[in-house]
Design an enzyme around this catalytic site. Sequence first.
Site, PDB file in Angstrom:
ATOM      1  N   LYS A  92     118.742  43.647  66.029  1.00  0.00           N
ATOM      2  CA  LYS A  92     117.690  43.304  65.071  1.00  0.00           C
ATOM      3  C   LYS A  92     117.457  44.515  64.186  1.00  0.00           C
ATOM      4  O   LYS A  92     117.299  45.631  64.675  1.00  0.00           O
ATOM      5  CB  LYS A  92     116.408  42.954  65.851  1.00  0.00           C
ATOM      6  CG  LYS A  92     115.286  42.460  64.997  1.00  0.00           C
ATOM      7  CD  LYS A  92     115.328  40.940  64.816  1.00  0.00           C
ATOM      8  CE  LYS A  92     114.521  40.459  63.640  1.00  0.00           C
ATOM      9  NZ  LYS A  92     115.226  40.529  62.333  1.00  0.00           N
ATOM     10  N   GLN A 113     116.197  52.307  64.720  1.00  0.00           N
ATOM     11  CA  GLN A 113     115.751  50.935  64.985  1.00  0.00           C
ATOM     12  C   GLN A 113     115.815  50.613  66.482  1.00  0.00           C
ATOM     13  O   GLN A 113     114.956  49.908  67.017  1.00  0.00           O
ATOM     14  CB  GLN A 113     116.644  49.963  64.199  1.00  0.00           C
ATOM     15  CG  GLN A 113     116.095  48.539  64.115  1.00  0.00           C
ATOM     16  CD  GLN A 113     115.012  48.362  63.054  1.00  0.00           C
ATOM     17  OE1 GLN A 113     115.136  48.886  61.976  1.00  0.00           O
ATOM     18  NE2 GLN A 113     113.971  47.629  63.376  1.00  0.00           N
ATOM     19  N   LYS A 116     112.682  52.153  67.926  1.00  0.00           N
ATOM     20  CA  LYS A 116     111.509  51.479  67.382  1.00  0.00           C
ATOM     21  C   LYS A 116     111.332  50.117  68.079  1.00  0.00           C
ATOM     22  O   LYS A 116     110.248  49.770  68.527  1.00  0.00           O
ATOM     23  CB  LYS A 116     111.724  51.255  65.881  1.00  0.00           C
ATOM     24  CG  LYS A 116     110.534  50.674  65.113  1.00  0.00           C
ATOM     25  CD  LYS A 116     110.973  49.979  63.828  1.00  0.00           C
ATOM     26  CE  LYS A 116     111.894  50.774  62.975  1.00  0.00           C
ATOM     27  NZ  LYS A 116     111.340  51.750  62.120  1.00  0.00           N
ATOM     28  N   LYS A 128     121.350  47.862  61.810  1.00  0.00           N
ATOM     29  CA  LYS A 128     120.957  48.006  60.409  1.00  0.00           C
ATOM     30  C   LYS A 128     122.197  47.742  59.564  1.00  0.00           C
ATOM     31  O   LYS A 128     123.320  47.897  60.048  1.00  0.00           O
ATOM     32  CB  LYS A 128     120.439  49.431  60.151  1.00  0.00           C
ATOM     33  CG  LYS A 128     119.483  49.520  58.996  1.00  0.00           C
ATOM     34  CD  LYS A 128     118.052  49.140  59.359  1.00  0.00           C
ATOM     35  CE  LYS A 128     117.177  49.103  58.121  1.00  0.00           C
ATOM     36  NZ  LYS A 128     115.753  48.964  58.439  1.00  0.00           N
ATOM     37  N   ASP A 168     114.923  45.061  53.852  1.00  0.00           N
ATOM     38  CA  ASP A 168     114.599  46.502  53.838  1.00  0.00           C
ATOM     39  C   ASP A 168     114.585  46.876  52.355  1.00  0.00           C
ATOM     40  O   ASP A 168     114.365  45.995  51.502  1.00  0.00           O
ATOM     41  CB  ASP A 168     115.648  47.302  54.629  1.00  0.00           C
ATOM     42  CG  ASP A 168     115.232  48.751  54.888  1.00  0.00           C
ATOM     43  OD1 ASP A 168     114.371  48.985  55.752  1.00  0.00           O
ATOM     44  OD2 ASP A 168     115.748  49.664  54.211  1.00  0.00           O
ATOM     45  N   THR A 211     104.482  45.140  58.052  1.00  0.00           N
ATOM     46  CA  THR A 211     104.788  46.570  58.204  1.00  0.00           C
ATOM     47  C   THR A 211     103.612  47.415  57.697  1.00  0.00           C
ATOM     48  O   THR A 211     103.162  48.343  58.375  1.00  0.00           O
ATOM     49  CB  THR A 211     106.095  46.938  57.471  1.00  0.00           C
ATOM     50  OG1 THR A 211     107.108  46.008  57.865  1.00  0.00           O
ATOM     51  CG2 THR A 211     106.534  48.346  57.803  1.00  0.00           C
ATOM     52  N   ASN A 242     107.361  46.736  49.320  1.00  0.00           N
ATOM     53  CA  ASN A 242     106.709  45.904  50.334  1.00  0.00           C
ATOM     54  C   ASN A 242     105.771  46.715  51.231  1.00  0.00           C
ATOM     55  O   ASN A 242     104.588  46.373  51.388  1.00  0.00           O
ATOM     56  CB  ASN A 242     107.795  45.200  51.176  1.00  0.00           C
ATOM     57  CG  ASN A 242     107.221  44.484  52.369  1.00  0.00           C
ATOM     58  OD1 ASN A 242     107.096  45.069  53.449  1.00  0.00           O
ATOM     59  ND2 ASN A 242     106.822  43.250  52.193  1.00  0.00           N
ATOM     60  N   SER A 385     108.873  40.043  62.800  1.00  0.00           N
ATOM     61  CA  SER A 385     110.188  39.397  62.698  1.00  0.00           C
ATOM     62  C   SER A 385     110.534  38.721  64.024  1.00  0.00           C
ATOM     63  O   SER A 385     111.067  37.611  64.056  1.00  0.00           O
ATOM     64  CB  SER A 385     111.272  40.424  62.372  1.00  0.00           C
ATOM     65  OG  SER A 385     111.389  40.600  60.982  1.00  0.00           O
TER      66      SER A 385
HETATM   67  P1  NDP Z   1     111.106  48.217  48.904  1.00  0.00           P
HETATM   68  O1  NDP Z   1     112.470  48.136  48.315  1.00  0.00           O
HETATM   69  O2  NDP Z   1     110.236  47.032  48.865  1.00  0.00           O
HETATM   70  O3  NDP Z   1     110.307  49.430  48.251  1.00  0.00           O
HETATM   71  C1  NDP Z   1     110.786  50.730  48.276  1.00  0.00           C
HETATM   72  C2  NDP Z   1     109.931  51.574  47.348  1.00  0.00           C
HETATM   73  O4  NDP Z   1     110.315  52.928  47.456  1.00  0.00           O
HETATM   74  C3  NDP Z   1     110.094  51.216  45.875  1.00  0.00           C
HETATM   75  O5  NDP Z   1     108.895  51.441  45.227  1.00  0.00           O
HETATM   76  C4  NDP Z   1     111.179  52.166  45.403  1.00  0.00           C
HETATM   77  O6  NDP Z   1     111.103  52.459  44.017  1.00  0.00           O
HETATM   78  C5  NDP Z   1     110.864  53.397  46.230  1.00  0.00           C
HETATM   79  N1  NDP Z   1     112.095  54.120  46.544  1.00  0.00           N
HETATM   80  C6  NDP Z   1     113.186  53.660  47.202  1.00  0.00           C
HETATM   81  N2  NDP Z   1     114.131  54.608  47.282  1.00  0.00           N
HETATM   82  C7  NDP Z   1     113.612  55.687  46.670  1.00  0.00           C
HETATM   83  C8  NDP Z   1     114.094  56.991  46.432  1.00  0.00           C
HETATM   84  N3  NDP Z   1     115.305  57.375  46.855  1.00  0.00           N
HETATM   85  N4  NDP Z   1     113.264  57.853  45.772  1.00  0.00           N
HETATM   86  C9  NDP Z   1     112.030  57.474  45.344  1.00  0.00           C
HETATM   87  N5  NDP Z   1     111.530  56.251  45.541  1.00  0.00           N
HETATM   88  C10 NDP Z   1     112.306  55.375  46.199  1.00  0.00           C
HETATM   89  O7  NDP Z   1     111.327  48.729  50.409  1.00  0.00           O
HETATM   90  P2  NDP Z   1     110.301  48.608  51.630  1.00  0.00           P
HETATM   91  O8  NDP Z   1     108.926  48.801  51.156  1.00  0.00           O
HETATM   92  O9  NDP Z   1     110.663  47.404  52.393  1.00  0.00           O
HETATM   93  O10 NDP Z   1     110.744  49.852  52.530  1.00  0.00           O
HETATM   94  C11 NDP Z   1     110.159  51.154  52.384  1.00  0.00           C
HETATM   95  C12 NDP Z   1     110.465  51.979  53.611  1.00  0.00           C
HETATM   96  O11 NDP Z   1     109.899  51.347  54.772  1.00  0.00           O
HETATM   97  C13 NDP Z   1     111.951  52.172  53.935  1.00  0.00           C
HETATM   98  O12 NDP Z   1     112.119  53.432  54.554  1.00  0.00           O
HETATM   99  C14 NDP Z   1     112.219  51.081  54.961  1.00  0.00           C
HETATM  100  O13 NDP Z   1     113.335  51.379  55.777  1.00  0.00           O
HETATM  101  C15 NDP Z   1     110.915  51.135  55.751  1.00  0.00           C
HETATM  102  N6  NDP Z   1     110.617  49.945  56.525  1.00  0.00           N
HETATM  103  C16 NDP Z   1     110.504  48.717  55.922  1.00  0.00           C
HETATM  104  C17 NDP Z   1     110.156  47.610  56.659  1.00  0.00           C
HETATM  105  C18 NDP Z   1     109.920  46.277  56.034  1.00  0.00           C
HETATM  106  O14 NDP Z   1     109.426  45.376  56.733  1.00  0.00           O
HETATM  107  N7  NDP Z   1     110.176  46.073  54.755  1.00  0.00           N
HETATM  108  C19 NDP Z   1     109.997  47.696  58.128  1.00  0.00           C
HETATM  109  C20 NDP Z   1     110.067  49.040  58.651  1.00  0.00           C
HETATM  110  C21 NDP Z   1     110.396  50.095  57.865  1.00  0.00           C
HETATM  111  P3  NDP Z   1     111.626  51.406  42.908  1.00  0.00           P
HETATM  112  O15 NDP Z   1     110.546  50.362  42.813  1.00  0.00           O
HETATM  113  O16 NDP Z   1     111.768  52.218  41.665  1.00  0.00           O
HETATM  114  O17 NDP Z   1     112.899  50.861  43.431  1.00  0.00           O
END
Ligand code: NDP
Length: 453
Positions: A92, A113, A116, A128, A168, A211, A242, A385
Amino acid sequence: MGAKEYVDSILDYIKRCSPGQDEFYEAVSEVFYSIIPLLEEEKKYKQNAILERLVVPERTIIFRVVWVDDSGKINTNLGYRVQFNSTLGPYKGGLRFHPDVSLGTFKFLGFEQTFKNALTNLGIGGAKGGSNFNPKGKSDNEIMRFCQSFMNELYRHIGTTKDVPAGDIGVGEREIGYLYGQYKKLTATSEGVLTGKGVGWGGSFARKEATGYGAVYFAEHFLQKMGYELKGKICAVSGAGNVATYTIEKLKELGAKPITCSDSKGTIYDPSGIDVKTLKAIKELHRLDLSEYAKIHKSATYIPKHKYPKGGHAVWSIPCDIAFPAATQNELTLIDAKNLVKNGCIMVNECSNMPSTPDAIEYLKAHNILFAPSKAVNAGGVSVSQLEMEQNASMQKWSFAEVDTKLQAIMKNIFETAFETAKEFGKEGDLQLGANIASFKRVADAMIALGAV
Ligand code: NDP
């Protein structure tokens, strides 16, 4: 050989056998160095070669993804699924679409993961995957064609009791929809083989929020335990996707004041508090740059990336009580940690995966900042999930309130597990150590029980 030398030898092995996979090396050293007190007490882990086995994914699938863009050009991307560890249940973990990913990124994320998922106390293994495909600037049809081509290979390797991917970075409900549609087409089944589905077509209520909400529930427990309250706290949040969006939403609901958010191009500082409705409209609905926010809210300042402090991030240079990194890995550096401490921050609650660099963590802990590690803080997403899998398997649909209540109970349990484990090892309040030891024990003890496989 002592416990420290045992860990050193494994990290040496990774350096030799996984060259260039720096994020993977960082993730493994973070876990293994903090479990040394356990390895010193318990010889069975070394006797059963647990560390040696844990750092090798059970299966790594790398494949070609060919798709045709709107101009008729044929494009080729790399697809990955790292099925890291299935000791506790089906693999997962999410799928990430981002141009910067490589095998090392997915190995780090799959390794994280695994632990976690163990912390949630649910029956799920760790994996992943994703692609170096860049969804930015692509049309809806291009996204659909890419997702369909990606699934044309991935479908052979997943299944409801085998491997259940989710979203993700770069993979939200739209992408999950296209991936799921193609899976159904290829297999002629209606299994809940992906999570993060829309609530109208097999998804769970509260998965989208899980999350971020879970991260705030976790912070609340930690603060309460240490004699603080969340209400009234000024919070700096990074990211605008997200996790960041629903972290901000829950913070506001509980009376805290989130004042920042950021995307890959810049940062918004709004001292009157981030307006969630505007944030959702810009990012979720219209997929625009965050600079649009400052055009709507006159109280806000937009800081473009080229104006960030050298080697650091604008978000962490703005005074706050609590920091919520929620964008990506290694987004909070030593320079940022120093700024946070200087400005009176009391806590870092990691929402993204591995957001703080090792030297930043060391600095924060040395300055008595409450440090909540990502594998505990952001486990709410994968937990819901799993609740989505449960609902799909039993053909039930629970209400938002039911799922949220279960999420709250899971987050409380994760907090208590990490807190009590740290206490047991004489390190009260060290949730990094507590979360790593508790999750390692759960995976490692099960691996011993299942034999040398
Ligand atoms: P999203 O794609 O929804 O959002 C990511 C955000 O971070 C966007 O605003 C993006 O900017 C910014 N971003 C991504 N990469 C970079 C970078 N290299 N430098 C600067 N800004 C960056 O992803 P999530 O919110 O889903 O995920 C965010 C984090 O949380 C990740 O580490 C993910 O692994 C972790 N996570 C997510 C879960 C989930 O349920 N979604 C669960 C557990 C962990 P822009 O809008 O410009 O692309």
